[in-house]
Design a protein around this motif. Structure first.
Motif, PDB file in Angstrom:
ATOM      1  N   TYR A  69       0.810  -1.228   0.000  1.00 51.45           N
ATOM      2  CA  TYR A  69       0.000   0.000   0.000  1.00 51.45           C
ATOM      3  C   TYR A  69       0.843   1.279   0.000  1.00 51.45           C
ATOM      4  O   TYR A  69       0.296   2.386  -0.081  1.00 51.45           O
ATOM      5  N   TRP A 113     -16.073   9.949   1.042  1.00 48.67           N
ATOM      6  CA  TRP A 113     -17.045   9.140   1.798  1.00 48.67           C
ATOM      7  C   TRP A 113     -18.181   8.745   0.857  1.00 48.67           C
ATOM      8  O   TRP A 113     -18.824   9.598   0.241  1.00 48.67           O
ATOM      9  N   ASP A 171     -20.542   2.828  -0.137  1.00 43.34           N
ATOM     10  CA  ASP A 171     -19.883   1.520  -0.060  1.00 43.34           C
ATOM     11  C   ASP A 171     -18.505   1.548   0.593  1.00 43.34           C
ATOM     12  O   ASP A 171     -18.004   0.507   1.021  1.00 43.34           O
ATOM     13  N   HIS A 172     -17.893   2.714   0.622  1.00 42.94           N
ATOM     14  CA  HIS A 172     -16.553   2.749   1.182  1.00 42.94           C
ATOM     15  C   HIS A 172     -16.146   4.178   1.531  1.00 42.94           C
ATOM     16  O   HIS A 172     -16.813   5.146   1.114  1.00 42.94           O
ATOM     17  N   ILE A 173     -15.079   4.274   2.311  1.00 37.67           N
ATOM     18  CA  ILE A 173     -14.422   5.544   2.607  1.00 37.67           C
ATOM     19  C   ILE A 173     -12.992   5.410   2.101  1.00 37.67           C
ATOM     20  O   ILE A 173     -12.311   4.430   2.399  1.00 37.67           O
ATOM     21  N   ALA A 174     -12.528   6.367   1.314  1.00 36.36           N
ATOM     22  CA  ALA A 174     -11.218   6.229   0.675  1.00 36.36           C
ATOM     23  C   ALA A 174     -10.374   7.492   0.825  1.00 36.36           C
ATOM     24  O   ALA A 174     -10.886   8.615   0.789  1.00 36.36           O
TER      25      ALA A 174
END
Length: 333
Positions: free
Chosen positions: A235, A263, A266-269
């Motif tokens: 990562y 935000w 389905d996800h937080i990135a």
């Protein structure tokens, strides 16, 4: 009016380019010479800053050169430190001083005998986030520090040819983390216990090294430090630490290209950490070079001395011994 210090840079590779650029930007430094065994690299870097390509002998014989910046390969550091000291030049040298503790000590003696300034490039002390944590720790915000936990992981392993001559993971990678340990906790180290392996990276083991390591250090005051490292973090470049104190906790996290966080349902990135050390410590490299020339200008002590370089190398040597022997090593460092 402050006098300008004329400078020569040894090494025109990645780190030499970074240091040369930062020297050129300092108001009291003037980059005069670039030295590298690969002449096209030296010529390219010199042309960028209107400097000249030179030999080691030419640099050291020039009385107009007040300081040298050593960013060449590790196996050249000790010789260049000793010769530069004998020539009366102030010295900034990348870590490590050398891979051999005794030769590093000989360098320190040469510096002492010549009476010149010698700063070792432990740039993490100059990282704005890490330095801010240190300032708050020294101000007593979390009381007495009791435990330091350091995470230090590279995004991918270097070539096996590099690993084989690097001095091993403890001297090559963790030497920075041993310096962080000394900077944050201070005091005498009385025990070092290192373990590790190369899970999924047999080429590292074949080169005589390990890719993953865990080191526990204990000070005479009883404070503990745990360092975990890996040559592969898919990562990105993972550089963070936290200090547990008697009154709380201070954390210094990773730096990302941007601080934007998305935000969604389905996800937080967020952005991954910076790609590697040149990006992650861009500001720190500039700040450490500025500190070096500010210290020369004002006649003050540099923050990271050759003695700091030797102490970190001694800890790396003890960690190597501990890993090889499969036991904790008692010491006084």
């Amino acid at each position: 009016m402050t006098e300008t210090i004329n400078v020569a840079v040894f090494g025109a590779g990645r780190i030499g380019n970074i240091h040369a650029d930062n020297v050129a930007q300092h108001p009291h430094a003037c980059l005069q010479y670039v030295v590298d065994v690969h002449e096209p690299s030296a010529a390219q870097l010199a042309a960028r800053h209107a400097a000249q390509v030179a030999s080691v002998e030419q640099v050291l014989a020039d009385p107009g050169i007040g300081a040298v910046v050593i960013g060449s390969s590790t196996d050249t550091h000790a010789d260049l430190i000793q010769r530069s000291a004998a020539a009366g030049k102030a010295i900034f040298c990348e870590k490590p001083v050398d891979l051999d503790v005794q030769r590093a000590r000989a360098c320190a003696e040469a510096v002492r005998k010549a009476g010149v300034t010698c700063m070792i490039g432990f740039q993490r002390r100059f990282d704005p986030t890490f330095a801010a944590l240190k300032g708050r720790l020294d101000a007593g915000e979390i009381g007495e520090p009791e435990m330091l936990v350091v995470t230090s992981r590279d995004p991918a392993p270097p070539p096996a040819s590099y690993i084989a001559r690097s001095g091993g993971v403890f001297k090559d990678m963790l030497i920075h983390d041993f310096d962080i340990f000394r900077w944050i906790l201070g005091g005498e180290t009385v025990s070092v216990h290192a373990t590790g392996g190369s899970p999924g990276l047999p080429e590292v083991a074949a080169a005589g090294d390990i890719s993953h390591a865990a080191v526990t250090l204990r000070t005479r005051a009883g404070s503990l430090c745990q360092i975990n490292t890996s040559r592969r973090a898919a990562y990105g470049y993972d550089q963070r630490f936290e200090v547990l104190g008697s009154k709380g906790l201070l954390q210094a996290g990773n730096v990302r290209p941007t601080q934007v966080v998305a935000w969604g349902a389905d996800h937080i990135a967020s952005d991954k950490p910076e790609a590697f050390f040149l990006e992650r410590y861009r500001a720190a490299y500039a700040l450490e070079i500025a500190h070096f020339f500010d210290a020369l200008t004002h006649g003050t002590q540099v923050r990271t001395t050759i003695e700091d370089g030797i102490k970190a190398l001694e800890l790396a040597e003890l960690a190597t011994q501990s890993w090889r022997e499969g036991r904790a090593v008692e010491c006084s460092v």
